[in-house]
Design a protein around this motif. Structure first.
Motif, PDB file in Angstrom:
ATOM      1  N   MET B   1     -26.824  14.850  13.741  1.00 60.99           N
ATOM      2  CA  MET B   1     -26.802  13.522  14.385  1.00 60.99           C
ATOM      3  C   MET B   1     -25.501  12.802  14.058  1.00 60.99           C
ATOM      4  N   SER B   2     -24.911  12.198  15.064  1.00 59.25           N
ATOM      5  CA  SER B   2     -23.640  11.520  14.810  1.00 59.25           C
ATOM      6  C   SER B   2     -23.299  10.531  15.921  1.00 59.25           C
ATOM      7  N   ILE B   3     -22.418   9.612  15.553  1.00 57.88           N
ATOM      8  CA  ILE B   3     -21.794   8.730  16.542  1.00 57.88           C
ATOM      9  C   ILE B   3     -20.379   9.233  16.734  1.00 57.88           C
ATOM     10  N   GLU B   4     -19.971   9.369  17.978  1.00 58.67           N
ATOM     11  CA  GLU B   4     -18.631   9.865  18.247  1.00 58.67           C
ATOM     12  C   GLU B   4     -17.852   8.840  19.081  1.00 58.67           C
ATOM     13  N   LEU B   5     -16.686   8.471  18.572  1.00 66.31           N
ATOM     14  CA  LEU B   5     -15.808   7.581  19.335  1.00 66.31           C
ATOM     15  C   LEU B   5     -14.754   8.450  19.992  1.00 66.31           C
ATOM     16  N   LYS B   6     -14.592   8.289  21.322  1.00 67.89           N
ATOM     17  CA  LYS B   6     -13.630   9.133  22.028  1.00 67.89           C
ATOM     18  C   LYS B   6     -12.550   8.269  22.659  1.00 67.89           C
ATOM     19  N   THR B   7     -11.342   8.423  22.187  1.00 71.58           N
ATOM     20  CA  THR B   7     -10.157   7.675  22.668  1.00 71.58           C
ATOM     21  C   THR B   7     -10.505   6.222  22.981  1.00 71.58           C
ATOM     22  N   LEU B   8     -11.233   5.619  22.069  1.00 68.32           N
ATOM     23  CA  LEU B   8     -11.707   4.246  22.272  1.00 68.32           C
ATOM     24  C   LEU B   8     -10.523   3.273  22.255  1.00 68.32           C
ATOM     25  N   THR B   9     -10.434   2.482  23.317  1.00 70.15           N
ATOM     26  CA  THR B   9      -9.278   1.607  23.511  1.00 70.15           C
ATOM     27  C   THR B   9      -9.760   0.246  23.983  1.00 70.15           C
ATOM     28  N   LYS B  10      -9.162  -0.805  23.409  1.00 72.31           N
ATOM     29  CA  LYS B  10      -9.512  -2.155  23.853  1.00 72.31           C
ATOM     30  C   LYS B  10      -8.266  -3.013  23.881  1.00 72.31           C
ATOM     31  N   SER B  11      -7.978  -3.589  25.041  1.00 70.93           N
ATOM     32  CA  SER B  11      -6.858  -4.529  25.070  1.00 70.93           C
ATOM     33  C   SER B  11      -7.345  -5.895  25.527  1.00 70.93           C
ATOM     34  N   TYR B  12      -6.782  -6.921  24.882  1.00 74.03           N
ATOM     35  CA  TYR B  12      -7.018  -8.297  25.284  1.00 74.03           C
ATOM     36  C   TYR B  12      -5.692  -8.809  25.826  1.00 74.03           C
ATOM     37  N   LYS B  13      -5.631  -9.085  27.093  1.00 72.27           N
ATOM     38  CA  LYS B  13      -4.364  -9.483  27.715  1.00 72.27           C
ATOM     39  C   LYS B  13      -3.252  -8.521  27.265  1.00 72.27           C
ATOM     40  N   LYS B  14      -2.214  -9.054  26.643  1.00 74.92           N
ATOM     41  CA  LYS B  14      -1.091  -8.185  26.269  1.00 74.92           C
ATOM     42  C   LYS B  14      -1.293  -7.488  24.922  1.00 74.92           C
ATOM     43  N   ASN B  15      -2.397  -7.839  24.259  1.00 78.09           N
ATOM     44  CA  ASN B  15      -2.608  -7.346  22.900  1.00 78.09           C
ATOM     45  C   ASN B  15      -3.513  -6.103  22.883  1.00 78.09           C
ATOM     46  N   LEU B  16      -2.980  -5.008  22.368  1.00 76.73           N
ATOM     47  CA  LEU B  16      -3.761  -3.780  22.259  1.00 76.73           C
ATOM     48  C   LEU B  16      -4.487  -3.785  20.909  1.00 76.73           C
ATOM     49  N   ALA B  17      -5.774  -4.138  20.921  1.00 72.60           N
ATOM     50  CA  ALA B  17      -6.510  -4.303  19.660  1.00 72.60           C
ATOM     51  C   ALA B  17      -6.925  -2.960  19.092  1.00 72.60           C
ATOM     52  N   LEU B  18      -7.175  -1.994  19.972  1.00 73.84           N
ATOM     53  CA  LEU B  18      -7.617  -0.678  19.530  1.00 73.84           C
ATOM     54  C   LEU B  18      -6.983   0.337  20.465  1.00 73.84           C
ATOM     55  N   ASP B  19      -6.342   1.338  19.889  1.00 70.76           N
ATOM     56  CA  ASP B  19      -5.518   2.232  20.694  1.00 70.76           C
ATOM     57  C   ASP B  19      -5.979   3.688  20.528  1.00 70.76           C
ATOM     58  N   ARG B  20      -6.734   4.179  21.470  1.00 69.34           N
ATOM     59  CA  ARG B  20      -7.177   5.576  21.528  1.00 69.34           C
ATOM     60  C   ARG B  20      -7.723   6.084  20.183  1.00 69.34           C
ATOM     61  N   VAL B  21      -8.739   5.414  19.688  1.00 65.39           N
ATOM     62  CA  VAL B  21      -9.320   5.813  18.407  1.00 65.39           C
ATOM     63  C   VAL B  21     -10.433   6.843  18.645  1.00 65.39           C
ATOM     64  N   SER B  22     -10.289   7.998  18.035  1.00 73.00           N
ATOM     65  CA  SER B  22     -11.328   9.025  18.087  1.00 73.00           C
ATOM     66  C   SER B  22     -11.765   9.345  16.669  1.00 73.00           C
ATOM     67  N   LEU B  23     -13.068   9.281  16.429  1.00 75.01           N
ATOM     68  CA  LEU B  23     -13.584   9.642  15.111  1.00 75.01           C
ATOM     69  C   LEU B  23     -15.074   9.913  15.220  1.00 75.01           C
ATOM     70  N   THR B  24     -15.619  10.576  14.199  1.00 80.20           N
ATOM     71  CA  THR B  24     -17.041  10.906  14.201  1.00 80.20           C
ATOM     72  C   THR B  24     -17.693  10.382  12.927  1.00 80.20           C
ATOM     73  N   ILE B  25     -18.831   9.713  13.100  1.00 78.94           N
ATOM     74  CA  ILE B  25     -19.600   9.226  11.959  1.00 78.94           C
ATOM     75  C   ILE B  25     -20.879  10.057  11.884  1.00 78.94           C
TER      76      ILE B  25
END
Lengths: 284, 284
Positions: B1-25
């Protein structure tokens, strides 16, 4: 110049948040306001800053009651744990509006601090993370130009690099301005070096008002084999005791006197001492 | 059992808060989610908990996207840094309403935790101090019965005694339930012992995803006379350097190899390493 608290008392319904606290804060000192969660630290600061009124007792600035006394209150800045500043204001708007109340607010210094912490002044408070919201509030306090600056948990949510920076900036500002800083924090070991004087609250009562060195010298820690530690400390005022296998450590009030071979004596850190002095109180 | 983040990306206007984060918990691990103020930790947790939606990428629970997927979300509890729970609710009301969403919420355990922390369950969230508000949120998270529990700054405003108690309770609960705990904190030295795995964010990018011991072994600290330290580290990847008088300390990537006499080698603490790896990034 000083702020004097006289038998300051605050009760909320059946709960006595602050019980006849008397103490004096001299200008030109950095003080620690210490105690456990719910010990009354924030209540004390709210009363000094006129955000709340005492049930009994008073706060005097150079002998004059601060209650609804604008002239006195302009000399005191209490950083808020709660958000007293509209969260939709931009940092630069908060900074430039400070002069309305704090005539000697130092806007250039506020800008410098924003640069040091890399806080974007065009952002709104509501857009900031927990750590940056604390940083913004600390900056407003440090740049207020007030003679008495109360920093309530100024490290709340700050990363380690920012905490180091903050401690350095407080010392620098203190040396430049000779303002009094009263710092309430739970990261005591990190801040201990800053405090000249410590006020310790326990369940609303002031249990210590001493300079930091005297406080640390008022107790000692003894480590060794449990039976030997027990024998040595019998009849002494033990404020805390912990065991690990056959070994014990005790924090004891007073001076150790003659120490038998096999026992190690050391000075408690301020944090150890505080944990020992305030453990096991009832809270809510 | 796991949570998997795949190239998770979040931008707010011009600000890239999260840039292609991949990891497994993985279930059954305690992880540290580390990084400076504004590095993207809270953004990551908000995306996992569906409080916000990614600009790009996805979060999978056992292979299924969590987006607006109640069944998956019931297995994840994200403690809120912001107040998502109505502040006028009493603690006991929050606790008893948890079952509506989290069917396996453990109300007895929540009560036990309130007793351990001496939190009065008849109080409203709005009546609590900063520290106790954090404690209440931690209790809701720990008692949720979720398989993946995200604790965002669970020590915010907690006194030293309460922090120790919390670390102990997390370990106990982990051993009983085998839930995954993902803990985001700035008190890294205190928590380092809890973390099996560490995720380190820097300016929205994942710069490390390793077990704690591997991470600490990935660098070393060398202390000694400045000129000797400089000579020894020339050509090496120095991640931070500090000087005190004629002495220097450097944190260096890799293995030390043959060390000349006069130089001292040690393992960096997790906090030292993090400070070195994340110093001097730009922030807002």
């Amino acid at each position: 110049m000083s702020i004097e608290l006289k038998t300051l008392t605050k009760s909320y319904k059946k709960n006595l948040a602050l019980d006849r606290v008397s103490l004096t804060i001299e200008k030109g000192t950095i003080c620690g306001l210490l105690g456990r969660n719910g010990a009354g630290k924030t209540t004390l600061v709210n009363l000094v800053g006129n955000r709340d009124f005492p049930t009994f007792g008073e706060v005097l600035l150079d002998g004059v009651n601060v209650r609804e006394n604008d002239k006195a209150l302009k000399k005191i800045y209490c950083m808020g744990a709660d958000d007293l500043i509209p969260v939709n204001m931009k940092i630069k708007e908060v900074v430039s509006s400070m002069r309305y109340f704090y005539k000697s607010a130092d806007l250039n210094y506020a800008e410098k601090l924003c640069k040091d912490f890399r806080l974007d002044m065009t952002k709104r408070l509501s857009q900031l993370s927990t750590g940056y919201r604390t940083i913004a509030k600390v900056i407003f306090a440090m740049a207020s130009g007030a003679d008495y600056i109360f920093l309530d948990e100024p490290t709340l949510g700050l990363d380690a690099n920012h905490r180091e920076l903050l401690y350095r900036l407080i010392l620098e500002r203190f040396e430049e301005t000779e303002a009094a800083f009263v710092i309430s924090t739970h990261l005591i070991d990190e801040c201990a070096g800053l405090f000249e004087r410590c006020f310790i609250l326990r369940e609303g009562t002031l249990i210590a008002d001493e300079d930091s060195e005297t406080l640390r010298s008022s107790a000692f820690v003894v480590d060794g084999k449990t039976e030997q530690v027990l024998l040595f400390t019998s009849g002494m005022e033990v404020i805390s005791r912990s065991e690990l296998g056959t070994l014990s450590s005790a924090c004891v009030k007073g001076k150790p006197g003659n120490v038998p071979a096999g026992l190690e004596i050391s000075k408690p850190s301020l944090q150890q001492l505080l944990i020992a002095m305030t453990a096991d109180e009832k809270r809510g």
